[in-house]
Each structure stands twice: as structure tokens, then as C-alpha cells.
Design a protein around this motif. Structure first.
Motif, PDB file in Angstrom:
ATOM      1  N   UNK A  89       6.363   4.905   2.649  1.00  0.00           N
ATOM      2  CA  UNK A  89       7.748   4.889   2.191  1.00  0.00           C
ATOM      3  C   UNK A  89       7.878   4.458   0.733  1.00  0.00           C
ATOM      4  N   UNK A  90       6.764   4.077   0.138  1.00  0.00           N
ATOM      5  CA  UNK A  90       6.707   3.767  -1.293  1.00  0.00           C
ATOM      6  C   UNK A  90       5.582   4.598  -1.908  1.00  0.00           C
ATOM      7  N   UNK A  91       5.777   5.133  -3.110  1.00  0.00           N
ATOM      8  CA  UNK A  91       4.728   5.947  -3.731  1.00  0.00           C
ATOM      9  C   UNK A  91       3.505   5.140  -4.179  1.00  0.00           C
ATOM     10  N   UNK A  92       3.704   3.843  -4.445  1.00  0.00           N
ATOM     11  CA  UNK A  92       2.610   2.962  -4.876  1.00  0.00           C
ATOM     12  C   UNK A  92       2.692   1.676  -4.072  1.00  0.00           C
ATOM     13  N   UNK A  93       1.749   0.773  -4.307  1.00  0.00           N
ATOM     14  CA  UNK A  93       1.777  -0.522  -3.633  1.00  0.00           C
ATOM     15  C   UNK A  93       3.085  -1.250  -3.918  1.00  0.00           C
ATOM     16  N   UNK A  94       3.413  -2.189  -3.053  1.00  0.00           N
ATOM     17  CA  UNK A  94       4.631  -2.982  -3.228  1.00  0.00           C
ATOM     18  C   UNK A  94       4.542  -3.692  -4.576  1.00  0.00           C
ATOM     19  N   UNK A  95       5.550  -3.497  -5.442  1.00  0.00           N
ATOM     20  CA  UNK A  95       5.462  -4.102  -6.781  1.00  0.00           C
ATOM     21  C   UNK A  95       5.702  -5.605  -6.745  1.00  0.00           C
ATOM     22  N   UNK A  96       5.182  -6.271  -7.747  1.00  0.00           N
ATOM     23  CA  UNK A  96       5.524  -7.670  -7.985  1.00  0.00           C
ATOM     24  C   UNK A  96       6.815  -7.701  -8.785  1.00  0.00           C
ATOM     25  N   UNK A  97       7.523  -8.816  -8.736  1.00  0.00           N
ATOM     26  CA  UNK A  97       8.727  -8.909  -9.552  1.00  0.00           C
ATOM     27  C   UNK A  97       8.325  -8.967 -11.036  1.00  0.00           C
ATOM     28  N   UNK A  98       9.267  -8.841 -11.957  1.00  0.00           N
ATOM     29  CA  UNK A  98       8.922  -8.795 -13.389  1.00  0.00           C
ATOM     30  C   UNK A  98       8.173 -10.028 -13.900  1.00  0.00           C
ATOM     31  N   UNK A  99       8.182 -11.103 -13.138  1.00  0.00           N
ATOM     32  CA  UNK A  99       7.503 -12.328 -13.567  1.00  0.00           C
ATOM     33  C   UNK A  99       6.147 -12.487 -12.878  1.00  0.00           C
TER      34      UNK A  99
END
Length: 137
Positions: A89-99
Motif C-alpha cells: 500500500x506504499x511504494x517505498x518503505x514507511x518514511x521517517x518524519x522530517x527529523x
């Protein structure tokens, strides 16, 4: 015929005093502009977090439509052994927040919500003000 002189002009270039004045002026300008620039940077990071969380919410809702329930972890948006799973359901791994911190995801969510998705902000700790303020989406 054109004669070229190889003599150096003694008036060419800047004196040390002129260079110091220019450096002082640039320093004063930087001290006026830098706080406004870094304030905008914080707003941009918060905007990025909100955008990423919106994308995660869309993926969570799609997962729920397919499987019938929300995932227990965000990683299940990328792979799961559930028989009705139709992802990723996501094209890439779950992202980290901007920090650089992981998003906080809880099932069931707070206040009767099916889930809670949030970022703790720049400090990565609950609570805070300005850039350290929690982002609940």
C-alpha cells in the motif's frame, strides 16, 4: 603595432580595511536574514510531516478496505501474511518524519478513534512548543 605594458597598477585591488568593512556588512545582513530563513525551514518540515501523514492515512484506509481492519503496525502496509492483503500500500518503505524519527502509530487510537498517527516533532518527545510540538493528523 600595439605595445602591451607589463607594469602592475598599484591602485588595483582592495585594501584590508575595505575587505573588513564588506565582511562586517555581510555579517550584519546575515544576522537579519538567518532567523527568518530558519523559521521558514521549521514550517517546511512540519508541512512535510503533514503531507507524509496524509499519504500514510490513505494507505491505512486502503488496507482497511481490503483486509477489514487497520494494521497493527505501519510495516504491514508493505508486507503482510493476511489472506486478503492486496498490497503493498506504499511504494517505498514507511518514511521517517522530517527529523529522522519514526511516526507514532497506535491501534486502537486515542479518544475512541480507530488509530492514532502522529509525529513528536523536532525533539522526538511528547509535548513541546513550536518545532517540538506534536503533530497529530
Amino acid at each position: 603595432m600595439l605595445k602591451v605594458s607589463l607594469r602592475k597598477n598599484k591602485n588595483a585591488g582592495f585594501t584590508m580595511m575595505e575587505l573588513l568593512i564588506v565582511i562586517v556588512i555581510l555579517g550584519l545582513l546575515a544576522s537579519l536574514v538567518a532567523p527568518k530563513f530558519f523559521g521558514q525551514l521549521g514550517k517546511a518540515e512540519r508541512g512535510t510531516a503533514v503531507s507524509q501523514m496524509s499519504a500514510l492515512e490513505t494507505a491505512l484506509d486502503t488496507y482497511r478496505l481490503d483486509v477489514g481492519q487497520y494494521p497493527q503496525t505501519l510495516d504491514e502496509l508493505r508486507k503482510s501474511s493476511h489472506p486478503r492483503w492486496d498490497g503493498p500500500y506504499l511504494p517505498k518503505d514507511v518514511p521517517l518524519d522530517p527529523w529522522g524519527n519514526q511516526y507514532v502509530y497506535k491501534v486502537p487510537g486515542d479518544n475512541g478513534n480507530p488509530y492514532t498517527l502522529m509525529s513528536y516533532g523536532a525533539d522526538g518527545k511528547p509535548g513541546g512548543v513550536e518545532n517540538n510540538e506534536d503533530i497529530l493528523h
